[in-house]
Each structure stands twice: as C-alpha cells, then as structure tokens.
Design a protein around this motif. Structure first.
Motif, PDB file in Angstrom:
ATOM      1  N   ALA A 136       0.818  -1.216   0.000  1.00  0.00           N
ATOM      2  CA  ALA A 136       0.000   0.000   0.000  1.00  0.00           C
ATOM      3  C   ALA A 136       0.846   1.259   0.000  1.00  0.00           C
ATOM      4  O   ALA A 136       0.464   2.271  -0.590  1.00  0.00           O
ATOM      5  N   HIS A 137       2.010   1.230   0.658  1.00  0.00           N
ATOM      6  CA  HIS A 137       2.892   2.403   0.685  1.00  0.00           C
ATOM      7  C   HIS A 137       3.411   2.722  -0.716  1.00  0.00           C
ATOM      8  O   HIS A 137       3.599   3.889  -1.065  1.00  0.00           O
ATOM      9  N   LEU A 147      -5.401   4.784  -2.887  1.00  0.00           N
ATOM     10  CA  LEU A 147      -5.856   3.933  -3.984  1.00  0.00           C
ATOM     11  C   LEU A 147      -6.172   2.529  -3.488  1.00  0.00           C
ATOM     12  O   LEU A 147      -7.159   1.909  -3.903  1.00  0.00           O
ATOM     13  N   CYS A 148      -5.342   2.032  -2.590  1.00  0.00           N
ATOM     14  CA  CYS A 148      -5.551   0.703  -2.026  1.00  0.00           C
ATOM     15  C   CYS A 148      -6.898   0.639  -1.290  1.00  0.00           C
ATOM     16  O   CYS A 148      -7.650  -0.323  -1.434  1.00  0.00           O
ATOM     17  N   SER A 149      -7.194   1.678  -0.520  1.00  0.00           N
ATOM     18  CA  SER A 149      -8.454   1.715   0.214  1.00  0.00           C
ATOM     19  C   SER A 149      -9.646   1.855  -0.736  1.00  0.00           C
ATOM     20  O   SER A 149     -10.689   1.215  -0.541  1.00  0.00           O
ATOM     21  N   GLY A 203      -9.024  -6.378   4.348  1.00  0.00           N
ATOM     22  CA  GLY A 203      -7.591  -6.340   4.659  1.00  0.00           C
ATOM     23  C   GLY A 203      -6.887  -5.199   3.946  1.00  0.00           C
ATOM     24  O   GLY A 203      -6.003  -4.542   4.512  1.00  0.00           O
ATOM     25  N   MET A 204      -7.280  -4.940   2.696  1.00  0.00           N
ATOM     26  CA  MET A 204      -6.713  -3.807   1.946  1.00  0.00           C
ATOM     27  C   MET A 204      -7.033  -2.481   2.638  1.00  0.00           C
ATOM     28  O   MET A 204      -6.171  -1.607   2.788  1.00  0.00           O
ATOM     29  N   SER A 230      -4.295  -0.093   4.997  1.00  0.00           N
ATOM     30  CA  SER A 230      -4.009   1.222   4.414  1.00  0.00           C
ATOM     31  C   SER A 230      -4.388   2.355   5.356  1.00  0.00           C
ATOM     32  O   SER A 230      -3.651   3.322   5.531  1.00  0.00           O
ATOM     33  N   MET A 231      -5.555   2.247   5.969  1.00  0.00           N
ATOM     34  CA  MET A 231      -6.093   3.358   6.753  1.00  0.00           C
ATOM     35  C   MET A 231      -5.465   3.491   8.144  1.00  0.00           C
ATOM     36  O   MET A 231      -5.353   4.593   8.669  1.00  0.00           O
TER      37      MET A 231
END
Length: 517
Positions: free
Chosen positions: A355-356, A362-364, A399-400, A404-405
């Motif tokens: 995610a980084h 975008l991942c979220s 999980g994504m 991310s959050m």
C-alpha cells in the motif's frame, strides 16, 4: 550461578526496549481479542436456539390418561410438546375402532415429527426472531467499546500505554471465563459488553504504542500490517475453532482454551511492559474534538467503518440464513467464514507493504469497491461452496482497507497535528466499533424485516458509493504551523515535501546534503 544469570538479565533488560518484542505483544493481544470476538459467531445463534427448545421440551411435558380401557385392551395417550406428536401406547387388540385410532394417531406423529427436524429448522419463526436478539448481543461489545475509546485515548496521553494494555488483558480474561460458564442470554450479554472495555484498552494502547516506536512512515505501515495480521489470525481461527470444539466437545471448551492463552499473554506483558510504571507522553496531544473536525481523518475513519460494517452484518445474519436455506450443520456455520478470514490475513500482510508503494488512498478505494461487489454476490449462493468466492473477496478487500487506513491515521496526525497517537487511534477504533455496533444491530432488524438479500444489497451499495471519497487522501495538505515544526532539524518525524501532483518524503537533512553536493 550468579555469573551465568548476568547475560540473561542483560538480554532481558535489552529486550524490554525492543521494537520487535513490542510488536509481538500487540500482535498477540489483537489475536486473542479477535479470537474471542469471532469464536462466538457460530456458537451463540445455535446455542440460544438449542437452550430455548430444551426449555420448551422440559417445561411442559405432560402425560394425559387417555382412552378408557376396554375388556380387550388399554391405551395411554401421551402428548409431547417438544415435537407436537401424540403417541398411543398399550394393547391394540380391542377391535377395528381402537385399531383405527392407533393408526390415525401414529400418522399424525410421523407427520409432525418430520416437519420439525432439528437439523433443518426452515420457516421457524423463532429462528427469524433470533436475528434481532443475536444482533444485539454481537453489537453490545462494539457499542461499549465505542463509548470507552475516547476515555482510553485521553488516558494513554496521561499515563502511557503499558497500564491500559494490561488492564485490557485483565478484563478480557474475566469476559472469557464468563462466556465459558454463562447459560443465559443476560450473562452472555454482560460478558460480551465486558469484552468491549477490554478490547478498547488493548487496541487503542497497542496501536498508539506501535505508532510511537515506529516513527518512519513506511516502517510504521509494515509494523501495523503485521499487527493487523494478528487481528486477521484471530478472525481466521476464531469461527472454525469455536464451531468445531462446540460441535465435538461442548460450549465451554473453546473459551477455556482462550482463557489459558490470555493468561500467557498477561505474563508476557507484566515482564516486558512493566505496567506498574506510569509513562506519560512528553507533549500534550491534540484534543480529540479537534481531530474529529479534520475532514481527512473523518474520511479515513469512514472507510474503516463501512468496510468492517459489511462483515459485521454478515456475522449474526449469515449463520441464521444458512440454517434457514441450506440446512447447515453447526460446524458449517463457522467454516463458512474461513475464506474471509484466510483472505483477510493475506490482504493485511500483502498490502501492509504494498500500500505504501501503490498509494494507500488507492488501495483503500479499490478495497471498498471489492467489498461492495463481493457482498452483493453472497445471497446468490445456494450451498456452502457458493459462499467461498464472495467471502474470500470480502475478507481480502477489508484487509486492503485496514492495512491502508491504520497507518494513514498516524500519518495525518504527524502531518496536521501533534504527534501523540492515543486519541487518533481511539478515533480509528471508534470507527471500527461503529461498524460492529451498527452492523449487527441494524443488520438483524433489516434481515428480519425485508430479508437477508436486501441487507447485503444495502451495505454493498454503501461501500461502493463511499469508495471515491478516498481520492481526497491522495495528497492531504499539511497545516502551516505543523510544517514549520516538521522543518525543525531536531524533529524526529519525517518531513513531508509537497508538489502539485505528488508527495515526496525524506528524512531531515537529505535536502541540504543534496543541495551542498
């Protein structure tokens, strides 16, 4: 003897300051908390249904002296309130009239018994009403945790993280023992509510502790991805572990095993964290009311809330729907959540690192879209095998979002507020708990009123509509006064340098070295 102990003592003192050991403690705390959270998912609906019917079976079971005896035979008419059947016993040699009566009664018994098979309680009004009761029980933990979180966030700013972490362990142990030996709905409700207080202490203090020891944004994301892996492991193991032991050993078994593991976790905390020592933060954190007015923090919190609300609505409603439509056995009620648990574990570990690189916003965004689509597909399943793909998608996507959050919450505080993390992770946990408070309680009522398929449609559309708001987290602006602090060479937090299109981050001093070159 004393000389041989010196290296060990030295290693123990050094390990107390190890970031990896602190990460392990948070991992285990989240693992056990979420095992207890999910181990009840397959147990409670079936257990409440069984104790209600056992009560009905034993409460009124009367024997009516019946049909008068005749010279050639005698009968006794026994009515069972358990299966609504009538059984006639005695001698059936008294002629055609009594023989016909015996035949008619036996047919009635067979017909009534076949419609109330305990393995397939279709069209059972009591089972449908259980949606609300089970939903309220599941939601009580999140509701209490929701109310407790702001106070725990303030407490961590004043006394540090170790004491709240240890308090959470103590409360969770009491809750686990109560679950093991409670046999009424009221006691189960109290146990679930107590767990909410313990969970609030563990999760807020644990995430705040990780954010304070991992100051680098990328390292923090990796560490929180690993810690959320503990949460995922708990969610993964809990339903299957609970349903199998409940089916083959009994209700108390899974909770007693959990209680033993919780005691082990408490011993590790006493040794490493030294919870008797007050360790307040060196600076005063931003008030939680100020953080709640930050729109970027609210968007991140909303993503956590709505994504987790999807699985929270599934937990009480899916087992009941499976019992209704698939005639599922007890062990299947927990195994149905296995694909979601496995994929959540995979998602948190992959996207804690990825995610980084791809952009957490975008991942979220993608995660919420996948949650919505997967949830919409669940009601189309006709067997337990049809649930595998959509449940896998739900778990992977949540999980994504979570991986991310959670780092973004700490990043936003570094960027726009004072770098003290208790309050912001209290908000993150509040968002998580709102999903698990509103989800089961509202979900149970909706499932009873308009049906399980409409429930899935509503929460799926909510996730899809909220997803585009994650775009605003692409490059959140830093406040001017915070930027001035971050530019201070003595500040340990990374400076964030902004351009119009993207964000570049580098440690303090790199810019000057590049300019001098």
């Amino acid at each position: 003897m004393a000389l041989s102990e010196l290296p060990l003592l030295r290693w123990l003192r050094e390990s107390r300051h190890s970031r990896k050991l602190i990460l392990f403690i948070v991992f285990v705390a989240l693992l056990l908390d979420n095992m207890l959270l999910t181990v009840v998912v397959p147990i409670i609906p079936s257990y409440l249904y069984s104790i209600r019917h056992e009560k009905n079976a034993t409460e009124i079971q009367t024997v009516k002296p019946g049909l008068t005896s005749s010279p050639t035979g005698s009968f006794q008419n026994i009515f069972s309130y358990y299966d609504n059947s009538t059984v006639v016993t005695g001698n059936a040699t008294g002629g055609p009239q009594l023989g016909q009566l015996y035949k008619t009664t036996t047919q009635l018994m067979v017909t009534n018994t076949s419609t109330t098979a305990p393995d397939c309680p279709k069209e059972d009004k009591e089972l449908l009403n259980e949606n609300v009761q089970v939903g309220l029980l599941f939601a009580s933990k999140a509701t209490v945790q929701l109310l407790t979180n702001p106070f725990v966030g303030l407490l961590t700013n004043r006394i540090g993280y170790p004491i709240p972490m240890f308090t959470g362990f103590c409360i969770m142990f009491i809750s686990t023992i109560m679950f093991a030996f409670s046999s009424t709905y009221a006691l189960l409700l109290i146990a679930r509510s107590l767990q909410g207080i313990g969970s609030s202490c563990s999760s807020v203090a644990g995430m705040g502790m990780l954010a304070s020891v991992y100051t680098d944004d990328q390292e923090r994301g990796n560490a929180m991805g690993i810690a959320l892996g503990g949460l995922a492991m708990g969610v993964l193991v809990g339903p299957t572990f609970g349903s199998v032991l409940y089916e083959f050993v009994g209700k108390t078994a899974p909770f007693l095993v959990l209680a033993a593991l919780v005691l082990l976790d408490g011993a590790i905390q006493i040794f490493v964290l030294q919870p008797s020592r007050v360790q307040p933060e060196s600076q005063k954190g931003t008030p939680i009311t100020t953080l709640l007015r930050d729109p970027y923090i609210l968007i991140a919190a909303g993503s956590i809330c709505f994504a987790n609300m999807a699985i929270a609505m599934l937990e009480p409603a899916l087992p009941i729907w499976m019992m209704e439509t698939m005639c599922s056995h007890k062990w299947q009620l927990g195994v149905a959540f296995l694909p979601a648990s496995v994929s959540y574990l995979i998602g948190t570990n992959i996207f804690g690192i990825l995610a980084h690189k791809m952009g957490r916003w975008l991942c979220s965004l993608l995660g919420m879209l996948i949650v919505g689509v997967s949830i919409l597909c669940i009601p189309s399943a006709k067997t337990i095998y049809g649930l595998i793909a959509p449940n896998f998608g739900v778990g992977f996507a949540i999980g994504m979002v979570d991986s991310s959050m959670m780092p973004i919450m700490g990043y936003l505080v570094d960027l726009r507020h004072v770098s003290v993390y208790g309050s912001v992770y209290a908000i993150a946990d509040v968002a998580f708990c709102m999903g698990y408070a509103i989800g089961p309680s509202a979900g149970g009522a909706i499932a009873k009123t308009i049906g399980f398929p409409w429930l899935m449609t509503i929460i799926g559309i909510i996730n899809i509509l909220f997803a585009p708001l994650c775009f605003f987290l692409r490059s959140p602006p830093a406040k001017e006064e915070k930027m001035a602090i971050l530019m201070d060479h003595n500040c340990p937090v990374k400076t964030k340098m902004y351009t119009q299109n993207n964000i570049q981050s580098y440690p303090i001093g790199e810019e000057e070295e590049s300019e001098s070159d």
